[in-house]
Design a protein around this motif. Structure first.
Motif, PDB file in Angstrom:
ATOM      1  N   VAL A   1      -5.407   6.891  -7.150  1.00 25.94           N
ATOM      2  CA  VAL A   1      -4.460   7.674  -7.939  1.00 25.94           C
ATOM      3  C   VAL A   1      -3.231   8.797  -6.814  1.00 25.94           C
ATOM      4  O   VAL A   1      -2.177   8.776  -7.567  1.00 25.94           O
ATOM      5  CB  VAL A   1      -4.691   8.276  -8.881  1.00 25.94           C
ATOM      6  CG1 VAL A   1      -5.049   7.780 -10.078  1.00 25.94           C
ATOM      7  CG2 VAL A   1      -5.227   9.431  -8.884  1.00 25.94           C
ATOM      8  N   GLY A   2      -4.149   8.773  -5.309  1.00 30.59           N
ATOM      9  CA  GLY A   2      -3.602   9.625  -5.188  1.00 30.59           C
ATOM     10  C   GLY A   2      -1.627   8.803  -4.848  1.00 30.59           C
ATOM     11  O   GLY A   2      -0.663   9.175  -3.954  1.00 30.59           O
ATOM     12  N   TRP A   3      -2.092   7.401  -4.888  1.00 31.87           N
ATOM     13  CA  TRP A   3      -0.349   6.682  -3.854  1.00 31.87           C
ATOM     14  C   TRP A   3       0.210   6.300  -5.280  1.00 31.87           C
ATOM     15  O   TRP A   3       1.024   6.999  -5.672  1.00 31.87           O
ATOM     16  CB  TRP A   3      -1.296   5.622  -3.476  1.00 31.87           C
ATOM     17  CG  TRP A   3      -1.231   5.426  -2.257  1.00 31.87           C
ATOM     18  CD1 TRP A   3      -1.323   6.636  -1.230  1.00 31.87           C
ATOM     19  CD2 TRP A   3      -0.880   4.676  -1.120  1.00 31.87           C
ATOM     20  NE1 TRP A   3      -1.767   6.016  -0.032  1.00 31.87           N
ATOM     21  CE2 TRP A   3      -1.145   5.150  -0.216  1.00 31.87           C
ATOM     22  CE3 TRP A   3      -1.274   2.772  -1.496  1.00 31.87           C
ATOM     23  CZ2 TRP A   3      -2.136   3.725   1.011  1.00 31.87           C
ATOM     24  CZ3 TRP A   3      -1.449   1.998  -0.281  1.00 31.87           C
ATOM     25  CH2 TRP A   3      -1.488   2.207   0.938  1.00 31.87           C
ATOM     26  N   THR A   4      -1.155   5.655  -6.367  1.00 31.38           N
ATOM     27  CA  THR A   4      -0.422   6.036  -7.780  1.00 31.38           C
ATOM     28  C   THR A   4       0.595   6.674  -8.568  1.00 31.38           C
ATOM     29  O   THR A   4       1.679   6.799  -8.954  1.00 31.38           O
ATOM     30  CB  THR A   4      -0.895   5.511  -9.106  1.00 31.38           C
ATOM     31  OG1 THR A   4      -2.787   4.106  -8.754  1.00 31.38           O
ATOM     32  CG2 THR A   4      -1.047   4.851 -10.746  1.00 31.38           C
ATOM     33  N   GLN A   5       0.204   7.922  -8.272  1.00 31.13           N
ATOM     34  CA  GLN A   5       0.489   8.977  -9.076  1.00 31.13           C
ATOM     35  C   GLN A   5       1.675  10.069  -8.376  1.00 31.13           C
ATOM     36  O   GLN A   5       1.844  11.069  -8.629  1.00 31.13           O
ATOM     37  CB  GLN A   5      -0.768  10.220  -9.947  1.00 31.13           C
ATOM     38  CG  GLN A   5      -0.903   9.109 -11.055  1.00 31.13           C
ATOM     39  CD  GLN A   5      -1.783  10.341 -11.791  1.00 31.13           C
ATOM     40  OE1 GLN A   5      -2.409  11.439 -11.452  1.00 31.13           O
ATOM     41  NE2 GLN A   5      -2.105  10.015 -12.968  1.00 31.13           N
ATOM     42  N   HIS A   6       1.625   9.579  -6.699  1.00 34.07           N
ATOM     43  CA  HIS A   6       2.364  10.125  -6.081  1.00 34.07           C
ATOM     44  C   HIS A   6       3.942  10.158  -6.686  1.00 34.07           C
ATOM     45  O   HIS A   6       3.993   8.815  -7.123  1.00 34.07           O
ATOM     46  CB  HIS A   6       2.523   9.884  -4.490  1.00 34.07           C
ATOM     47  CG  HIS A   6       2.593  10.583  -3.553  1.00 34.07           C
ATOM     48  ND1 HIS A   6       4.383  10.357  -3.567  1.00 34.07           N
ATOM     49  CD2 HIS A   6       2.032  11.161  -2.441  1.00 34.07           C
ATOM     50  CE1 HIS A   6       4.504  11.304  -2.085  1.00 34.07           C
ATOM     51  NE2 HIS A   6       3.281  11.830  -1.956  1.00 34.07           N
ATOM     52  N   SER A   7       4.510  11.187  -5.994  1.00 34.35           N
ATOM     53  CA  SER A   7       6.542  10.644  -6.847  1.00 34.35           C
ATOM     54  C   SER A   7       6.720  10.000  -5.943  1.00 34.35           C
ATOM     55  O   SER A   7       7.925   9.286  -6.514  1.00 34.35           O
ATOM     56  CB  SER A   7       6.823  12.310  -6.227  1.00 34.35           C
ATOM     57  OG  SER A   7       7.026  12.302  -5.369  1.00 34.35           O
ATOM     58  N   LYS A   8       6.470   9.552  -4.727  1.00 34.41           N
ATOM     59  CA  LYS A   8       7.046   8.037  -4.228  1.00 34.41           C
ATOM     60  C   LYS A   8       6.404   7.479  -3.985  1.00 34.41           C
ATOM     61  O   LYS A   8       5.979   6.035  -3.268  1.00 34.41           O
ATOM     62  CB  LYS A   8       7.586   8.155  -3.132  1.00 34.41           C
ATOM     63  CG  LYS A   8       8.807   9.692  -3.110  1.00 34.41           C
ATOM     64  CD  LYS A   8       9.960   9.189  -1.368  1.00 34.41           C
ATOM     65  CE  LYS A   8       8.605   9.793  -0.560  1.00 34.41           C
ATOM     66  NZ  LYS A   8       7.586  10.880  -0.739  1.00 34.41           N
ATOM     67  N   GLY A   9       5.099   6.752  -5.215  1.00 35.96           N
ATOM     68  CA  GLY A   9       3.992   5.579  -5.088  1.00 35.96           C
ATOM     69  C   GLY A   9       4.082   4.980  -4.831  1.00 35.96           C
ATOM     70  O   GLY A   9       4.293   3.797  -3.912  1.00 35.96           O
ATOM     71  N   VAL A  10       6.074   4.004  -5.719  1.00 37.77           N
ATOM     72  CA  VAL A  10       5.893   2.539  -4.922  1.00 37.77           C
ATOM     73  C   VAL A  10       6.590   2.099  -3.934  1.00 37.77           C
ATOM     74  O   VAL A  10       6.461   0.869  -3.198  1.00 37.77           O
ATOM     75  CB  VAL A  10       7.246   2.771  -6.221  1.00 37.77           C
ATOM     76  CG1 VAL A  10       8.492   1.029  -6.280  1.00 37.77           C
ATOM     77  CG2 VAL A  10       6.771   2.436  -7.983  1.00 37.77           C
ATOM     78  N   GLN A  11       7.087   3.289  -3.135  1.00 33.75           N
ATOM     79  CA  GLN A  11       7.234   2.929  -2.226  1.00 33.75           C
ATOM     80  C   GLN A  11       6.509   3.508  -0.831  1.00 33.75           C
ATOM     81  O   GLN A  11       6.315   2.482   0.237  1.00 33.75           O
ATOM     82  CB  GLN A  11       8.117   4.061  -1.686  1.00 33.75           C
ATOM     83  CG  GLN A  11      10.411   4.216  -2.368  1.00 33.75           C
ATOM     84  CD  GLN A  11      10.063   5.054  -3.450  1.00 33.75           C
ATOM     85  OE1 GLN A  11       9.172   5.118  -4.017  1.00 33.75           O
ATOM     86  NE2 GLN A  11      11.239   5.593  -3.344  1.00 33.75           N
ATOM     87  N   VAL A  12       5.716   3.409  -1.124  1.00 36.07           N
ATOM     88  CA  VAL A  12       4.250   3.881  -0.604  1.00 36.07           C
ATOM     89  C   VAL A  12       3.084   2.668  -1.019  1.00 36.07           C
ATOM     90  O   VAL A  12       2.713   2.042   0.401  1.00 36.07           O
ATOM     91  CB  VAL A  12       3.074   4.555  -1.009  1.00 36.07           C
ATOM     92  CG1 VAL A  12       1.728   4.639  -0.344  1.00 36.07           C
ATOM     93  CG2 VAL A  12       4.413   6.279  -0.494  1.00 36.07           C
ATOM     94  N   ILE A  13       2.878   1.845  -1.856  1.00 34.15           N
ATOM     95  CA  ILE A  13       2.798   1.067  -1.774  1.00 34.15           C
ATOM     96  C   ILE A  13       3.265  -0.841  -1.736  1.00 34.15           C
ATOM     97  O   ILE A  13       3.113  -1.260  -0.920  1.00 34.15           O
ATOM     98  CB  ILE A  13       2.508   0.798  -3.609  1.00 34.15           C
ATOM     99  CG1 ILE A  13       1.407   2.129  -4.295  1.00 34.15           C
ATOM    100  CG2 ILE A  13       1.274  -0.368  -3.819  1.00 34.15           C
ATOM    101  CD1 ILE A  13       1.212   2.326  -5.470  1.00 34.15           C
ATOM    102  N   ARG A  14       5.126  -0.422  -1.801  1.00 32.32           N
ATOM    103  CA  ARG A  14       5.225  -1.214  -1.569  1.00 32.32           C
ATOM    104  C   ARG A  14       5.517  -1.484   0.103  1.00 32.32           C
ATOM    105  O   ARG A  14       5.398  -2.757   0.782  1.00 32.32           O
ATOM    106  CB  ARG A  14       7.172  -1.321  -1.511  1.00 32.32           C
ATOM    107  CG  ARG A  14       8.236  -2.025  -1.503  1.00 32.32           C
ATOM    108  CD  ARG A  14       8.939  -1.886  -1.452  1.00 32.32           C
ATOM    109  NE  ARG A  14       9.274  -2.292  -3.164  1.00 32.32           N
ATOM    110  CZ  ARG A  14      10.101  -2.925  -3.871  1.00 32.32           C
ATOM    111  NH1 ARG A  14      11.138  -3.111  -3.013  1.00 32.32           N
ATOM    112  NH2 ARG A  14      10.720  -3.211  -4.834  1.00 32.32           N
ATOM    113  N   THR A  15       5.006  -0.198   1.231  1.00 32.29           N
ATOM    114  CA  THR A  15       5.457  -0.527   2.255  1.00 32.29           C
ATOM    115  C   THR A  15       4.074  -1.361   2.710  1.00 32.29           C
ATOM    116  O   THR A  15       3.648  -1.152   3.381  1.00 32.29           O
ATOM    117  CB  THR A  15       5.478   1.288   2.755  1.00 32.29           C
ATOM    118  OG1 THR A  15       7.045   2.106   2.217  1.00 32.29           O
ATOM    119  CG2 THR A  15       5.544   1.534   4.272  1.00 32.29           C
ATOM    120  N   ALA A  16       2.821  -0.796   1.958  1.00 28.16           N
ATOM    121  CA  ALA A  16       1.563  -1.215   2.105  1.00 28.16           C
ATOM    122  C   ALA A  16       1.369  -2.963   1.869  1.00 28.16           C
ATOM    123  O   ALA A  16       0.962  -2.804   2.826  1.00 28.16           O
ATOM    124  CB  ALA A  16       0.536  -0.092   1.380  1.00 28.16           C
ATOM    125  N   ALA A  17       2.424  -3.348   1.066  1.00 27.47           N
ATOM    126  CA  ALA A  17       2.764  -4.616   1.416  1.00 27.47           C
ATOM    127  C   ALA A  17       3.106  -5.943   2.068  1.00 27.47           C
ATOM    128  O   ALA A  17       2.904  -5.906   2.031  1.00 27.47           O
ATOM    129  CB  ALA A  17       3.200  -4.813  -0.412  1.00 27.47           C
TER     130      ALA A  17
END
Lengths: 691, 278
Positions: A151-167
């Motif tokens: 949830v450190g990524w999921t609930q981050h205020s910019k979680g979408v960008q973080v996860i997309r960057t990882a993708a």
């Protein structure tokens, strides 16, 4: 002798007003010569490819670098002349401003240096480089690497960008579609992957089928299907899945051709996600709430708002094994229970060993759990509650003739029940989710068998096949020691029990495995077919290339990533005017809302009279500028010291409005101040006192 | 020997190959893609980074055709009365002119240059030596044609060099080489003058009675400039092509200014002396 010789001075002046004086040549001018005459320049005869004329050109190059392209005077076609197209050919070859995606990305990422990482995030440069080194050393032919985030990524205020960057990173590093690669979400909620697949989110139906929306062209069934079906890619099959879903829910009553029943189907009318729904509860627009497997009063961000919202309801039903904060909101926070208007129903629920069901984990794998013992006392499974609630509602609506009740009357709700408490048979629900033929009731083998003509029913197309052959594959339990690397015989993974998605990428373009150690699927030259471990792309399935939106870049570059909206500066983009972070407004556009509502924001709740001693007011979310403010308008200069205003802080300053409007929202607002910085002083004061 | 350009606007097709070739050879940066809104030409003007500019003269006069117009005749000849008695109150067509530094015989920019950066080279072309130029910008207002500007972020002034480097190696300038219609011709000034006169005679013979050479000491080379090494064959008034009919050296205005200042100083001195007398 005077310092200035008048004669020389006159000569000087004269030289500047006439043309009689020959100025000397500068060194550069003396050495000037055409660059194509430099030593070592070679000449290659070429031809312009840009039209049918075929002008001959001369390409001058030295040391493998082109230095000029011009017309070939010997050519009978163009005699040394060129049109503007080939005149620009030299620049086309050597331009540093090439606009291919790679060049754009190269320029885009050039600013993201380790130093910038340290400056923006505070992560020390050495730590960042160590992580980067670890990631890169474990990516390649022989090794793969996975991101596992919580949830450190999921609930981050910019979680979408973080996860997309990882993708993006995983795609670039070749860690997609290969054993040991990928991105795995390890979110903490109960069967959270399954909840998303079977659609706890307000804007999707099970299987990520779009929720009908009043703001889209979803007036009738045909409109909906035609609008949501993608032209290419797998979503081109949407009509099959959507129709099968409707057949699963409404059976005979749903006509796949006309779909009249769809007219009665609920539509979303805006943002009904977590925050807006809480705000609607608080505004009295949501009257009641069922809470399954969640503890709103402590579990989400801004729990204070959640409690206030729950206390504004008429009724609240909480299903949980124990009394939790959500069941106790009526007496928390020093609230006088006599003042709380909410009627709270607490339904004791069964725990996992006391009920049948399945859990979908991060690998999209379903694992069945069987009931070991009956639940104690009055505790029942959630499914029992929902089934019997639905059954009673249907009973209540049995006699009604109203058209608006058509959906309730048509709902298929005929799951068999059994056991001492009339528990519904959960496997029958799984069978409906997996899909069956409507004529023979035979389970389908997978989503490839679903049809749009109403001959199949399927509750969630991505789960189709979990009950193939009448066998609950989620219950498969072949021990890991007895099977292959990906353990295809343990549980069942959607889609089609594929354990690694995009697994074509586990082989190179010729179909050979990237490495012996990491091979998964490959092209068998002898048999002329794909082979490998289980979970292959099924033969014969047409895989149309999906067509994404065209890359749209303004000018030459992609926009840089921006800092969070509460940051005072944006190191990557000093000229940026607006942060992209989402702003939760109290009035999302939606139908049926009374008009003229003023904007109120989450920060409005900060001046509640009673506060928990440990309550720390969250930072204000109100960052949206007023609409009438011109785009691109800069903020006035910052103030120094304590008077310094947050550059994004305009949002909380609101226009003075009429007193009658003010009274409507009363004390729950900041006082309107002439000084735009005042709300921040207020927040700062409260934050200091609260601490 | 003096070299120069002859730009025959009657055969220019507006393809802008000269502009592109110039930018390629001289490695000049792009000026951005800006739509002016009043022309299909998006280069707008000559500048320190644009040394050739194909001006689009669109609709030099507002034109309205009435009556039964023979469009073929209209295309062939725009100046003569139309056959069939069609009435033509104003006539229109596009004209193109590849504008360039005029390489004046007596160049005002060179006379204004205080550093000796602007010279006349061995081909009698006006050449800015970039390693001498200090970016003072005096040449910019001195040029009667608006050819020179200072380049932003560099500060120095640049303009057409008439491909001095290429000429040294016996090559013709890039624009003249590229020009597909030979609208731009490069050569010795005396030869070009003869070619231009011959071409104008030819045009007159075909009925284009308004064709003339611009850049002679009579037209476009007046006011002490004494003619240009870059000449143009035009079909309309020079002003139509945004060219001055009678350019002049800046110092032409100095004498009057100095005299006016001297007179004003004298009068003021007299007034002051009168006011504070005795």
């Amino acid at each position: 002798m005077s310092l200035v010789d008048p004669r020389r001075l006159w000569e000087k002046v004269r030289s500047h007003i006439g043309t009689t004086v020959e100025h000397p040549l500068s060194p550069a001018t003396r050495d000037l010569k055409a660059r194509i005459h430099n030593p070592g320049v070679k000449k290659t005869v070429s031809v312009c490819p840009y039209c049918a004329v075929g002008c001959s050109t001369l390409v001058y190059h030295r040391d493998g670098r082109i230095i000029d392209i011009e017309g070939n005077p010997d050519s009978p076609v163009n005699a040394g002349t060129l049109c503007p197209k080939d005149s620009a050919n030299f620049g086309l070859h050597v331009s540093p401003y090439q606009r291919c995606v790679f060049q754009i990305l190269k320029r885009h990422f050039s600013r993201y240096t380790p130093e910038m990482v340290e400056k923006v995030t505070g992560c020390p440069k050495e730590a960042f480089l160590e992580v980067a080194k670890t990631i890169c050393e474990n990516s390649g032919r022989e090794r793969t690497m996975a991101f596992c985030y919580a949830v450190g990524w999921t609930q981050h205020s910019k979680g979408v960008q973080v996860i997309r960057t990882a993708a993006i990173l995983q795609l670039l590093l070749g860690n997609i579609g290969r054993p040991g690669g990928g991105i795995l979400a390890l979110r903490g909620h109960a069967t959270i992957q399954g909840s998303t697949d079977i659609a706890t989110l307000y804007d999707i139906l099970p299987g990520y089928i779009p929720m009908p929306d009043v703001n889209k062209k979803h007036h009738a069934w045909r409109d909906y299907v035609e609008n949501e079906t993608a032209e290419t890619g797998w979503w081109n099959n949407l009509p099959k899945y959507a129709t099968s879903q409707m057949k699963a829910w409404y059976g005979e009553a749903f006509d796949p051709e006309e779909g009249q029943l769809f007219d009665r189907f609920p539509r979303i009318s805006g943002d009904h996600s977590y925050y807006p729904t809480l705000l609607d509860m608080k505004d009295g627009e949501v009257k009641g709430c069922f809470v399954f497997g969640q503890n709103l009063a402590v579990g989400g961000p801004h729990a204070k708002l959640a409690r206030d919202a729950l206390r504004s309801l008429d009724w609240l039903v909480v299903l949980d094994a124990y009394e939790i904060e959500t069941t106790d909101v009526w007496k928390l926070d020093g609230v006088d229970p006599g003042e709380c208007p909410t009627e709270v129903f607490f339904i004791p629920s069964a725990l996992v060993a006391e009920k049948d069901g399945s859990l979908t984990q991060t690998q999209r794998m379903l694992q069945w759990h069987d009931k070991a013992v009956e639940p104690p006392d009055d505790a029942r499974s959630d499914a029992w509650f929902v089934y019997h609630l639905g059954r009673r509602i249907k009973e209540l609506y049995k006699e009604t003739e109203e058209d608006r009740d058509a959906l309730i009357r048509a709902l298929t709700w005929d799951y068999p029940t059994g056991g001492p408490y009339d528990e519904p048979e959960i496997e029958s629900i799984l069978k409906e989710i997996s899909g069956y033929r409507t004529d023979t009731w035979e389970p389908v083998g997978g989503f490839a068998e679903l049809e749009a003509d109403g001959s199949t029913a399927c509750g969630c197309w991505i789960y189709s096949g979990v009950y193939a052959g009448g066998v609950n594959h989620a219950r498969d339990r072949k021990p890991a020691s007895e099977q292959d690397l990906v353990a295809s015989g343990w549980g069942w993974a959607w889609p089609d029990n594929r354990r690694i998605l995009y697994n074509r990428a586990s082989a190179d373009p010729e179909g050979k495995p990237w490495s012996e150690r990491k091979k998964y699927v490959w092209w068998d030259e002898e048999q002329q077919r794909w082979t490998g471990s289980q979970g292959l792309l099924q033969a014969g399935q047409p895989v149309q290339p999906a067509r994404g939106p065209a890359l749209s870049v303004r000018g030459h570059d992609l926009p840089p990533h921006r800092a969070p909206h509460l940051r005072g500066d944006e190191p990557l983009d000093p000229l940026a005017l607006r942060a992209p972070a989402r702003v939760v407004l109290r009035d999302q556009p939606r139908a049926g809302r009374r008009e003229g509502r003023q904007q109120r924001r989450l920060g409005d709740h900060h001046d509640q009279p009673r506060q928990h001693p440990h309550h720390r007011p969250p930072l204000p979310l109100g960052t949206q500028r007023r609409r009438e403010r011109g785009r691109g308008q800069r903020h006035p200069a910052r103030r120094a010291g304590s008077q310094r205003r947050h550059p994004r802080g305009q949002g909380l300053h609101r226009r003075p409005r009429s007193r009658s409007r003010m009274s409507g929202v009363g004390h729950k607002m900041f006082r309107v101040s002439k000084d735009p910085a005042a709300p921040f002083e207020e927040i700062r004061r409260r934050a200091t006192e609260g601490r | 020997v003096a070299t120069g350009f002859l730009t025959d606007t009657t055969v220019c097709i507006g393809c802008k190959a000269c502009e592109v070739a110039c930018k390629q050879w001289n490695q000049l940066p792009a000026d951005g893609y800006e739509f002016t809104g009043d022309s299909y030409d998006n280069t707008k003007q000559l500048s320190g980074t644009t040394w050739r500019h194909v001006a689009f003269i669109e609709n030099p006069k507002k034109r309205r055709l009435t009556g039964d117009v023979d469009l073929v005749a209209l295309a062939e000849d725009v100046t003569e009365p139309l056959p069939g008695g069609a009435e033509l109150d104003a006539l229109g067509r596009w004209a193109f002119m590849s504008d360039v530094c005029k390489h004046c015989v007596a160049a005002p920019c060179q006379q204004a240059c205080p550093t000796g950066s602007i010279i006349r080279n061995e081909f009698d072309n006006v050449y800015i030596q970039p390693d001498i130029c200090n970016g003072c910008g005096y040449c910019v207002p001195a040029c009667p044609y608006g050819v020179i500007t200072q380049v932003p972020h560099d500060g120095r002034a640049f303009k057409c060099t008439l491909c001095y480097d290429r000429q040294r190696g016996g090559l013709e300038p890039a624009c003249a080489k590229a020009c597909p219609t030979e609208s731009i011709q490069f050569g010795e000034v005396e030869e070009l003058k003869a070619i231009a006169e011959q071409r104008v005679q030819e045009l007159h013979g075909k009925g284009y009675s308004r064709a003339y050479v611009w850049g002679t000491p009579e037209v476009g080379g007046t006011g002490g400039i004494n003619g240009n090494h870059a000449k143009f064959i035009l079909m309309d008034e020079p002003e139509t092509y945004n060219l001055p009919r009678h350019p002049y050296l800046p110092q032409e205005k100095v004498k009057g200014g100095v005299i006016a200042s001297a007179v004003a100083a004298g009068v003021l001195s007299a007034v002051v002396a009168f006011a504070f007398r005795g």
